[in-house]
Design an enzyme around this catalytic site. Structure first.
Site, PDB file in Angstrom:
ATOM      1  N   LYS A  54       0.866  -1.299   0.148  1.00 40.78           N
ATOM      2  CA  LYS A  54      -0.081   0.126  -0.051  1.00 40.78           C
ATOM      3  C   LYS A  54       0.942   1.145  -0.015  1.00 40.78           C
ATOM      4  O   LYS A  54       0.469   2.071  -0.581  1.00 40.78           O
ATOM      5  CB  LYS A  54      -0.936  -0.078   1.160  1.00 40.78           C
ATOM      6  CG  LYS A  54      -1.941  -0.993   1.108  1.00 40.78           C
ATOM      7  CD  LYS A  54      -2.703  -1.424   2.177  1.00 40.78           C
ATOM      8  CE  LYS A  54      -3.819  -2.793   2.141  1.00 40.78           C
ATOM      9  NZ  LYS A  54      -4.280  -3.340   3.402  1.00 40.78           N
ATOM     10  N   GLN A  98      -4.396  -1.921   9.738  1.00 40.80           N
ATOM     11  CA  GLN A  98      -4.441  -3.114   9.103  1.00 40.80           C
ATOM     12  C   GLN A  98      -4.706  -4.267   9.918  1.00 40.80           C
ATOM     13  O   GLN A  98      -4.561  -4.204  11.121  1.00 40.80           O
ATOM     14  CB  GLN A  98      -2.654  -3.514   8.680  1.00 40.80           C
ATOM     15  CG  GLN A  98      -2.443  -4.846   7.911  1.00 40.80           C
ATOM     16  CD  GLN A  98      -2.969  -4.929   6.580  1.00 40.80           C
ATOM     17  OE1 GLN A  98      -2.945  -3.855   5.855  1.00 40.80           O
ATOM     18  NE2 GLN A  98      -3.882  -5.972   6.123  1.00 40.80           N
ATOM     19  N   ASP A 121     -10.647   3.458   4.524  1.00 40.81           N
ATOM     20  CA  ASP A 121     -10.754   2.069   4.310  1.00 40.81           C
ATOM     21  C   ASP A 121     -12.025   1.474   4.613  1.00 40.81           C
ATOM     22  O   ASP A 121     -12.424   0.188   4.327  1.00 40.81           O
ATOM     23  CB  ASP A 121      -9.807   1.332   5.497  1.00 40.81           C
ATOM     24  CG  ASP A 121      -9.336  -0.223   4.952  1.00 40.81           C
ATOM     25  OD1 ASP A 121      -9.412  -0.542   3.740  1.00 40.81           O
ATOM     26  OD2 ASP A 121      -9.053  -0.972   5.590  1.00 40.81           O
TER      27      ASP A 121
END
Ligand code: NAP
Length: 280
Positions: A54, A98, A121
């Site tokens: 990413k 994450q 996200d």
């Protein structure tokens, strides 16, 4: 019939070119690059790889990324505090925590600390609600990427029967809600579903989001159906039996090169959206 490929790599590349143009414009106007903070807790090697990928993509598109790494002994309170500090930092446009965090850390509390404004996200409850009711907000990245991919090929969704195999918070449920918002008729399947093969055989669009290699067999697929395989299992194997499914489907995503690249591109596009929203 041999299915045509839904080329996530190519569609993601186009999306990232657009992000790069917007990032350059933003940097000129605001005096800094759009910035994504990535938060990683613990030492899961796959998570380290995902975060690195990413960050590489951010760099290539002209976005900055700030990496926060915390060790596996971090408590929920400590993690929430770090994330809340990023949420309050005017130099940060988006925050990615994450998944998964180590056992013993309350992931949902940590997600909520991101706050809707920087939830690029799409993991907070507010983002899920906004996505489910077509309100402004950020989509969950993998589901959002799947819809972008289907749209890139102008595949009709309204009135189609979509069968989603999997109902996780980050994938199955949100992709089903996005399909519903686009007027598909949606069936969710999960580990307690009886006659999974029969449910899949009814689908015009199958989304496999399970995490079991080749669970969805090719001969379950209705001839002419669209098959989206979000699964990613060791050895580059998806959740769909690819060759046999590709022999029946009209369109199919490869693994890798289908859903994966769209997820990262969507993350960056949404970081860009967030940055522009904060600095109109
Ligand atoms: P997850 O949280 O483990 O959820 C798996 C889902 O599959 C659950 O809803 C589970 O049902 C269901 N399931 C398990 N066994 C089943 C069976 N035999 N029949 C029907 N349903 C079954 O997984 P996830 O996080 O959603 O991830 C799913 C897959 O997508 C994984 O391969 C993951 O690596 C991949 N993924 C890819 C990306 C990407 O960017 N490409 C991003 C995220 C995830 P219950 O709810 O009943 O337990």
């Amino acid at each position: 019939m041999v299915a045509k490929i839904l080329d996530g790599q190519a569609v993601a590349a186009q999306l990232l070119t657009d992000v790069a143009t917007r990032a350059a414009g933003f940097a000129e106007r605001v005096g800094r690059a759009p910035t994504l903070a990535t938060v990683l807790v613990g030492d899961d090697p796959a998570s380290h790889t995902y975060v690195r990928m990413k960050q590489n993509r951010c760099r290539q598109a002209g976005l900055d990324s700030v990496r926060v790494e915390l060790d596996a002994s971090t408590t929920t309170d400590e993690l929430v505090e770090r994330i809340a500090a990023l949420a309050a930092d005017p130099g940060i446009d988006g925050i990615l925590l994450q998944h998964p965090v180590p056992d013993g850390v309350d992931e949902h509390a940590a997600f909520e600390a991101i706050g809707a404004a920087k939830d690029v996200d799409g993991v907070t409850l507010a983002s899920f609600a906004a996505m489910s009711f077509s309100e402004p907000g950020f989509a969950s990245c993998t589901p959002g990427g799947i819809i972008r991919l289907l749209d890139a090929y102008d595949l009709p969704l309204a009135g189609r029967h979509a069968v989603v195999v999997g109902r996780s918070r980050i994938l199955g449920k949100p992709v089903g809600m996005l399909l519903l918002e686009r007027d598909a008729t949606v069936t969710f399947c999960h580990s307690r579903t009886v006659d999974l093969a029969d449910r899949v055989a009814e689908a015009d669009i199958v989304v496999a989001a399970v995490g079991r290699p080749e669970l969805v067999r090719g001969d379950w697929v209705k001839p002419g159906a669209v098959v989206v395989d979000a699964g990613y299992n060791p050895g580059n194997v998806g959740d769909v039996e690819y060759d046999a499914a590709a022999a029946r489907a009209s369109w199919i995503t490869p693994v890798p090169g289908g859903v994966g690249p769209m997820t990262i591109a969507t993350l960056l596009a949404q970081t860009m959206d967030g940055a522009e929203r904060r600095h109109p």
